[in-house]
Design a protein around this motif. Structure first.
Motif, PDB file in Angstrom:
ATOM      1  N   UNK A  16      -1.887   9.811   4.694  1.00  0.00           N
ATOM      2  CA  UNK A  16      -0.681  10.564   5.014  1.00  0.00           C
ATOM      3  C   UNK A  16      -0.177  11.225   3.731  1.00  0.00           C
ATOM      4  N   UNK A  17       0.257  12.465   3.866  1.00  0.00           N
ATOM      5  CA  UNK A  17       0.785  13.225   2.739  1.00  0.00           C
ATOM      6  C   UNK A  17       2.302  13.242   2.873  1.00  0.00           C
ATOM      7  N   UNK A  18       2.975  12.611   1.928  1.00  0.00           N
ATOM      8  CA  UNK A  18       4.418  12.407   2.014  1.00  0.00           C
ATOM      9  C   UNK A  18       5.078  13.146   0.858  1.00  0.00           C
ATOM     10  N   UNK A  19       5.791  14.204   1.182  1.00  0.00           N
ATOM     11  CA  UNK A  19       6.329  15.061   0.127  1.00  0.00           C
ATOM     12  C   UNK A  19       7.833  15.250   0.247  1.00  0.00           C
ATOM     13  N   UNK A  20       8.496  15.277  -0.892  1.00  0.00           N
ATOM     14  CA  UNK A  20       9.918  15.581  -0.945  1.00  0.00           C
ATOM     15  C   UNK A  20      10.179  17.077  -0.909  1.00  0.00           C
ATOM     16  N   UNK A  21       9.149  17.864  -1.013  1.00  0.00           N
ATOM     17  CA  UNK A  21       9.304  19.318  -0.966  1.00  0.00           C
ATOM     18  C   UNK A  21       9.598  19.746   0.475  1.00  0.00           C
ATOM     19  N   UNK A  22      10.778  20.332   0.665  1.00  0.00           N
ATOM     20  CA  UNK A  22      11.195  20.736   2.010  1.00  0.00           C
ATOM     21  C   UNK A  22      11.019  22.226   2.250  1.00  0.00           C
ATOM     22  N   UNK A  23      10.334  22.906   1.346  1.00  0.00           N
ATOM     23  CA  UNK A  23      10.246  24.367   1.443  1.00  0.00           C
ATOM     24  C   UNK A  23       9.112  24.844   2.340  1.00  0.00           C
ATOM     25  N   UNK A  24       8.217  23.921   2.768  1.00  0.00           N
ATOM     26  CA  UNK A  24       7.077  24.316   3.595  1.00  0.00           C
ATOM     27  C   UNK A  24       6.991  23.444   4.840  1.00  0.00           C
ATOM     28  N   UNK A  25       6.600  24.047   5.949  1.00  0.00           N
ATOM     29  CA  UNK A  25       6.357  23.302   7.174  1.00  0.00           C
ATOM     30  C   UNK A  25       5.074  22.488   7.037  1.00  0.00           C
ATOM     31  N   UNK A  26       4.911  21.414   7.830  1.00  0.00           N
ATOM     32  CA  UNK A  26       3.681  20.621   7.752  1.00  0.00           C
ATOM     33  C   UNK A  26       2.414  21.462   7.903  1.00  0.00           C
ATOM     34  N   UNK A  27       2.459  22.463   8.769  1.00  0.00           N
ATOM     35  CA  UNK A  27       1.285  23.328   8.952  1.00  0.00           C
ATOM     36  C   UNK A  27       0.930  24.069   7.667  1.00  0.00           C
ATOM     37  N   UNK A  28       1.967  24.556   6.972  1.00  0.00           N
ATOM     38  CA  UNK A  28       1.730  25.277   5.726  1.00  0.00           C
ATOM     39  C   UNK A  28       1.239  24.337   4.631  1.00  0.00           C
ATOM     40  N   UNK A  29       1.783  23.130   4.593  1.00  0.00           N
ATOM     41  CA  UNK A  29       1.332  22.147   3.611  1.00  0.00           C
ATOM     42  C   UNK A  29      -0.140  21.812   3.843  1.00  0.00           C
ATOM     43  N   UNK A  30      -0.515  21.599   5.099  1.00  0.00           N
ATOM     44  CA  UNK A  30      -1.909  21.283   5.415  1.00  0.00           C
ATOM     45  C   UNK A  30      -2.836  22.428   5.027  1.00  0.00           C
ATOM     46  N   UNK A  31      -2.414  23.665   5.279  1.00  0.00           N
ATOM     47  CA  UNK A  31      -3.233  24.818   4.900  1.00  0.00           C
ATOM     48  C   UNK A  31      -3.385  24.908   3.392  1.00  0.00           C
TER      49      UNK A  31
END
Length: 332
Positions: A46-61
């Motif tokens: 699981x990728x757990x990030x405090x960065x709220x600037x990207x949606x999960x889809x964008x983070x995965x991409x």
């Protein structure tokens, strides 16, 4: 498995991103391969990030572009955690002033609330997350709403954000500006508060997760608060100096240079006395001598153990080889 591997003890790895897997658009060497090997062992990721600037889809991409296998359902962000906090406190349809990226607004709207950008009458809450486009006008709107009594939720309070250019202002820096302007403090939804890690562990159906990160005050503190083990890596914010001075609420169980530590043996990665090095408390100092050891990280593990037990962070070499090893760690 019975080889004593670290991942024999843990059924999921909860990975921080910035400073652990990548620096902005630059992948951290060996990270993608180490994550792939963990998957091959059958360990949930699981990728757990405090960065709220990207949606999960964008983070995965973004992860995929760096060679890391990732699916949106494996990504947990502080924006999601903040939206959950808002839902717990507000009635359906309540207006929430968003200071942050469009992905944060989408999380608010997706949770049955209504995102707005102006401090008009009827704003029930302010939610604040990182966005490189946040400016004075955005903070001014939030200031008005907070002063008028709106609930204030911050996705995270990270003062800095690791990037390929070094540490830059994070959401916490903007939160600090509003705290100074309002004399209020927000509810913090992300790390180091435990709900984000607990949600990630639940999504992986994990009973013994391992948190991996580079920040003591968020990643490791969040793991301690959630009651789970953690591995600190030295690819981001944490340094040997900060590790020696770590308070009990920010102390990891394991230490590695980078994510290749996931391949290691648990006993060898664990912070504690290590063969080959001696660290003894004498007159308010930790005196280090070599006893056949060569691994600088083993020395650091032994030093952390001694510093935490004795409350001493000043280090002195007891011989020439120890002096060289301490110098390599920046503890000369």
């Amino acid at each position: 498995m019975t080889d004593g591997a670290l991942l024999d003890r843990h059924d999921a790895v909860l990975l921080d991103l910035d400073g652990t897997v990548y620096h902005g658009v630059r992948p951290i060497p060996h990270a993608a391969e180490a994550i792939g090997r963990a998957r091959d062992r059958g360990t949930s990721i699981r990728f757990v990030t405090n960065n709220a600037s990207k949606a999960p889809e964008a983070v995965a991409e973004h992860l995929k572009s760096l060679g890391v296998v990732a699916e949106p359902g494996e990504v947990l962000t502080s924006a999601q955690a903040a939206a959950r906090v808002l839902r717990d406190h507000l009635p359906e349809g309540a207006a929430v002033l968003v200071v942050g990226a469009g992905s944060l607004a989408a999380e608010v709207d997706g949770g049955g609330l209504r995102s707005v950008r102006k401090a008009d009458a009827g704003v029930a809450a302010v939610v604040q997350g990182h966005s490189p486009k946040t400016g004075w006008a955005d903070l001014a709107e939030a200031c008005v709403a907070i002063r008028e009594g709106a609930l204030w939720v911050a996705c995270n309070a990270d003062a800095t954000l690791p990037t390929e250019r070094g540490l830059l202002p994070g959401n916490g820096a903007m939160v600090a500006a509003l705290k100074a302007a309002t004399d209020r403090a927000p509810i913090v939804a992300g790390k180091p508060e435990p709900p984000l890690f607990r949600t990630a562990a639940e999504s992986a159906r994990a009973t013994a997760p391992l948190v991996v990160g580079d920040r003591l005050d968020t990643d490791i503190a969040g793991a301690v608060a959630a009651g789970v083990d953690s591995l600190v890596v030295l690819t981001g914010v944490a340094t040997p100096v900060s590790l020696l001075a770590a308070i009990p609420a920010e102390r990891p169980r394991y230490l590695a240079a980078d994510l290749t530590g996931l391949d290691g043996k648990a006993d060898e990665l664990e912070i504690g006395p290590r063969p080959g090095w001696r660290a003894e408390a004498r007159d308010g100092e930790l005196v280090v001598t070599r006893d056949g050891g060569h691994d600088g990280l083993d020395l650091l593990r032994a030093l952390c153990d001694a510093a935490w037990r004795h409350g001493v962070t000043t280090v002195r070499a007891g011989d020439g080889q120890a002096a060289t090893a301490l110098g390599d760690l920046g503890l000369g």
